[in-house]
Motif scaffolding. Structure first.
Motif, PDB file in Angstrom:
ATOM      1  N   ALA A 169       0.815  -1.205   0.000  1.00 21.20           N
ATOM      2  CA  ALA A 169       0.000   0.000   0.000  1.00 21.20           C
ATOM      3  C   ALA A 169       0.854   1.262   0.000  1.00 21.20           C
ATOM      4  CB  ALA A 169      -0.926  -0.010   1.212  1.00 21.20           C
ATOM      5  N   ARG A 170       2.143   1.119  -0.293  1.00 20.46           N
ATOM      6  CA  ARG A 170       3.068   2.247  -0.164  1.00 20.46           C
ATOM      7  C   ARG A 170       2.589   3.479  -0.920  1.00 20.46           C
ATOM      8  NH1 ARG A 170       9.426   1.481  -1.306  1.00 20.46           N
ATOM      9  NH2 ARG A 170       9.597   1.309   0.961  1.00 20.46           N
ATOM     10  N   HIS A 171       2.049   3.292  -2.140  1.00 16.86           N
ATOM     11  CA  HIS A 171       1.595   4.420  -2.949  1.00 16.86           C
ATOM     12  C   HIS A 171       0.105   4.357  -3.257  1.00 16.86           C
ATOM     13  CE1 HIS A 171       5.761   5.483  -3.332  1.00 16.86           C
ATOM     14  NE2 HIS A 171       6.060   4.370  -3.968  1.00 16.86           N
ATOM     15  N   GLU A 172      -0.621   3.630  -2.431  1.00 17.76           N
ATOM     16  CA  GLU A 172      -2.060   3.473  -2.664  1.00 17.76           C
ATOM     17  C   GLU A 172      -2.757   4.830  -2.650  1.00 17.76           C
ATOM     18  OE1 GLU A 172      -5.081   1.260  -3.860  1.00 17.76           O
ATOM     19  OE2 GLU A 172      -3.230   0.289  -3.170  1.00 17.76           O
ATOM     20  N   GLY A 173      -3.596   5.058  -3.676  1.00 15.81           N
ATOM     21  CA  GLY A 173      -4.347   6.297  -3.759  1.00 15.81           C
ATOM     22  C   GLY A 173      -3.564   7.474  -4.298  1.00 15.81           C
ATOM     23  N   LYS A 174      -2.309   7.271  -4.652  1.00 23.24           N
ATOM     24  CA  LYS A 174      -1.474   8.346  -5.170  1.00 23.24           C
ATOM     25  C   LYS A 174      -1.528   8.371  -6.705  1.00 23.24           C
ATOM     26  CE  LYS A 174       0.057   9.432  -1.081  1.00 23.24           C
ATOM     27  NZ  LYS A 174       1.456   9.204  -0.690  1.00 23.24           N
ATOM     28  N   THR A 175      -1.242   9.548  -7.254  1.00 23.02           N
ATOM     29  CA  THR A 175      -1.100   9.712  -8.696  1.00 23.02           C
ATOM     30  C   THR A 175       0.337  10.112  -8.999  1.00 23.02           C
ATOM     31  OG1 THR A 175      -3.410  10.382  -8.980  1.00 23.02           O
ATOM     32  CG2 THR A 175      -1.876  10.974 -10.736  1.00 23.02           C
ATOM     33  N   ALA A 176       0.940   9.434  -9.956  1.00 21.05           N
ATOM     34  CA  ALA A 176       2.341   9.685 -10.302  1.00 21.05           C
ATOM     35  C   ALA A 176       2.483   9.981 -11.792  1.00 21.05           C
ATOM     36  CB  ALA A 176       3.203   8.478  -9.934  1.00 21.05           C
ATOM     37  N   LEU A 177       3.462  10.801 -12.111  1.00 20.65           N
ATOM     38  CA  LEU A 177       3.843  11.060 -13.498  1.00 20.65           C
ATOM     39  C   LEU A 177       5.314  10.735 -13.649  1.00 20.65           C
ATOM     40  CD1 LEU A 177       3.609  12.267 -16.385  1.00 20.65           C
ATOM     41  CD2 LEU A 177       4.016  14.517 -15.358  1.00 20.65           C
ATOM     42  N   VAL A 178       5.634   9.887 -14.626  1.00 20.32           N
ATOM     43  CA  VAL A 178       7.019   9.507 -14.894  1.00 20.32           C
ATOM     44  C   VAL A 178       7.367   9.947 -16.304  1.00 20.32           C
ATOM     45  CG1 VAL A 178       8.710   7.632 -14.982  1.00 20.32           C
ATOM     46  CG2 VAL A 178       6.763   7.498 -13.380  1.00 20.32           C
ATOM     47  N   THR A 179       8.255  10.926 -16.450  1.00 16.38           N
ATOM     48  CA  THR A 179       8.656  11.327 -17.797  1.00 16.38           C
ATOM     49  C   THR A 179       9.618  10.279 -18.362  1.00 16.38           C
ATOM     50  OG1 THR A 179      10.589  12.680 -17.147  1.00 16.38           O
ATOM     51  CG2 THR A 179       8.408  13.761 -17.175  1.00 16.38           C
ATOM     52  N   GLY A 180       9.510  10.064 -19.664  1.00 12.48           N
ATOM     53  CA  GLY A 180      10.283   8.983 -20.264  1.00 12.48           C
ATOM     54  C   GLY A 180       9.932   7.661 -19.622  1.00 12.48           C
ATOM     55  N   ARG A 194      10.490   2.993 -17.473  1.00  8.98           N
ATOM     56  CA  ARG A 194       9.536   1.886 -17.532  1.00  8.98           C
ATOM     57  C   ARG A 194       9.543   1.106 -16.223  1.00  8.98           C
ATOM     58  NH1 ARG A 194      10.328  -3.483 -18.952  1.00  8.98           N
ATOM     59  NH2 ARG A 194       8.451  -4.607 -19.634  1.00  8.98           N
ATOM     60  N   ALA A 195      10.735   0.840 -15.691  1.00 10.37           N
ATOM     61  CA  ALA A 195      10.833   0.115 -14.424  1.00 10.37           C
ATOM     62  C   ALA A 195      10.200   0.909 -13.286  1.00 10.37           C
ATOM     63  CB  ALA A 195      12.297  -0.188 -14.112  1.00 10.37           C
ATOM     64  N   VAL A 196      10.398   2.228 -13.294  1.00  8.83           N
ATOM     65  CA  VAL A 196       9.791   3.078 -12.266  1.00  8.83           C
ATOM     66  C   VAL A 196       8.272   3.060 -12.384  1.00  8.83           C
ATOM     67  CG1 VAL A 196       9.544   5.458 -11.458  1.00  8.83           C
ATOM     68  CG2 VAL A 196      11.816   4.563 -12.010  1.00  8.83           C
ATOM     69  N   SER A 197       7.776   3.170 -13.616  1.00  4.04           N
ATOM     70  CA  SER A 197       6.326   3.135 -13.833  1.00  4.04           C
ATOM     71  C   SER A 197       5.726   1.844 -13.292  1.00  4.04           C
ATOM     72  CB  SER A 197       6.012   3.272 -15.329  1.00  4.04           C
ATOM     73  OG  SER A 197       6.403   4.533 -15.826  1.00  4.04           O
ATOM     74  N   HIS A 198       6.363   0.720 -13.605  1.00  2.00           N
ATOM     75  CA  HIS A 198       5.883  -0.571 -13.121  1.00  2.00           C
ATOM     76  C   HIS A 198       5.908  -0.635 -11.597  1.00  2.00           C
ATOM     77  CE1 HIS A 198       5.124  -3.382 -16.486  1.00  2.00           C
ATOM     78  NE2 HIS A 198       5.930  -2.583 -17.178  1.00  2.00           N
ATOM     79  N   ARG A 199       7.002  -0.170 -11.001  1.00  2.87           N
ATOM     80  CA  ARG A 199       7.147  -0.274  -9.544  1.00  2.87           C
ATOM     81  C   ARG A 199       6.104   0.578  -8.822  1.00  2.87           C
ATOM     82  NH1 ARG A 199      10.857  -2.079  -5.503  1.00  2.87           N
ATOM     83  NH2 ARG A 199       9.718  -1.660  -3.588  1.00  2.87           N
ATOM     84  N   LEU A 200       5.914   1.820  -9.261  1.00  4.60           N
ATOM     85  CA  LEU A 200       4.937   2.682  -8.599  1.00  4.60           C
ATOM     86  C   LEU A 200       3.518   2.129  -8.752  1.00  4.60           C
ATOM     87  CD1 LEU A 200       6.279   6.226  -9.565  1.00  4.60           C
ATOM     88  CD2 LEU A 200       6.674   4.952  -7.447  1.00  4.60           C
TER      89      LEU A 200
END
Length: 258
Positions: free
Chosen positions: A5-16, A23-29
């Protein structure tokens, strides 16, 4: 899918966010509960594939398009981000911004043209500056900004001088913003990869160079994008609420020795 639940309910934007480290960051978040906006500049297929992979794994994501390094890039990115959020029926606003997109110019100073210099600074330094500036009204109090830097800013590496200069500028931006945004509870940190297995470094196809880069780490291997994504996820989380203005080495101990 294993989630926390570390980022549950959060919205993230990953450039590139559609390839390599992004891509790895997008998957992890997404795996940890965030709705992830996967930004891309040119490769729509890669972005859509990343979104589908995240959705197949039980996460939520959508693609955001904007070419970086051109006039109006930040405004175009945020306009598409806002459209994407509306299409997701998601609450307006942002919790995590990861400035990951970047290009490199693998040339020594004698060979760098003015066009090379302008282009690498436009994408790597100017774009994140104005993305942050235009995004401050969307970023919620208590939010996170993570700038992807490079371990090269701490060693002399003339072969990529203009690229490294852009990352050094991003390091200073990190420091200044941490001071400015602290009263809002927003942390700003830089995560600095070392030699990592991504498409941005075509020299990894050369066996001798690949061996030398692997041996630069105390672990004797190249970094994997997931190694960097794990660190980004940590500093983007509430666990790192007391960490700001920091340059975090995520290079596997590259160049620790003489």
């Amino acid at each position: 899918m294993t989630t926390t639940a570390r980022h549950e309910g959060k919205t993230a934007l990953v450039t590139g966010g559609s390839r390599g480290i992004g891509r790895a960051v997008s998957h992890r978040l997404a795996r940890e509960g965030a709705l992830v906006a996967v930004h891309y500049g040119h490769d729509r297929t890669a972005a859509e594939r990343t979104v589908k992979e995240i959705e197949a794994d039980g996460g939520r994501a959508f693609a955001v398009h904007a070419e970086l390094g051109v006039p109006g890039d930040a405004d175009a990115l945020w306009a598409d981000f806002d459209r994407g959020l509306a299409a997701q029926d998601a609450e307006a606003g942002l919790d995590i911004l990861v400035n990951n997109a970047g290009i490199t110019v693998p040339r020594r100073i004698a060979d760098v043209t003015e066009a090379d210099y302008d282009r690498v600074f436009a994408v790597n330094t100017r774009a994140p500056f104005f993305i942050i500036q235009r995004g401050l009204g969307r970023l919620r109090d208590g939010g996170r900004i993570v700038n992807v830097s490079s371990v090269a800013t701490r060693v002399a590496y003339p072969a990529i001088v203009s690229y490294t200069m852009t990352k050094a500028a991003l390091d200073y931006l990190t420091l200044a913003l941490a001071e400015e945004l602290g009263p809002r509870g927003i942390t700003v940190n830089a995560v600095a990869p070392g030699y990592t297995e991504t498409e941005i470094n075509p020299t990894l196809a050369v066996p001798e160079i690949r061996r030398r880069y692997s041996e630069a780490s105390v672990f004797g291997r190249l970094g994997d994008p997931a190694d960097i994504a794990d660190v980004v996820s940590f500093v983007a989380s509430d666990d790192a609420r007391w960490v700001t203005g920091q340059w975090i080495d995520a290079s596997g101990g590259a160049h620790l020795g003489a």
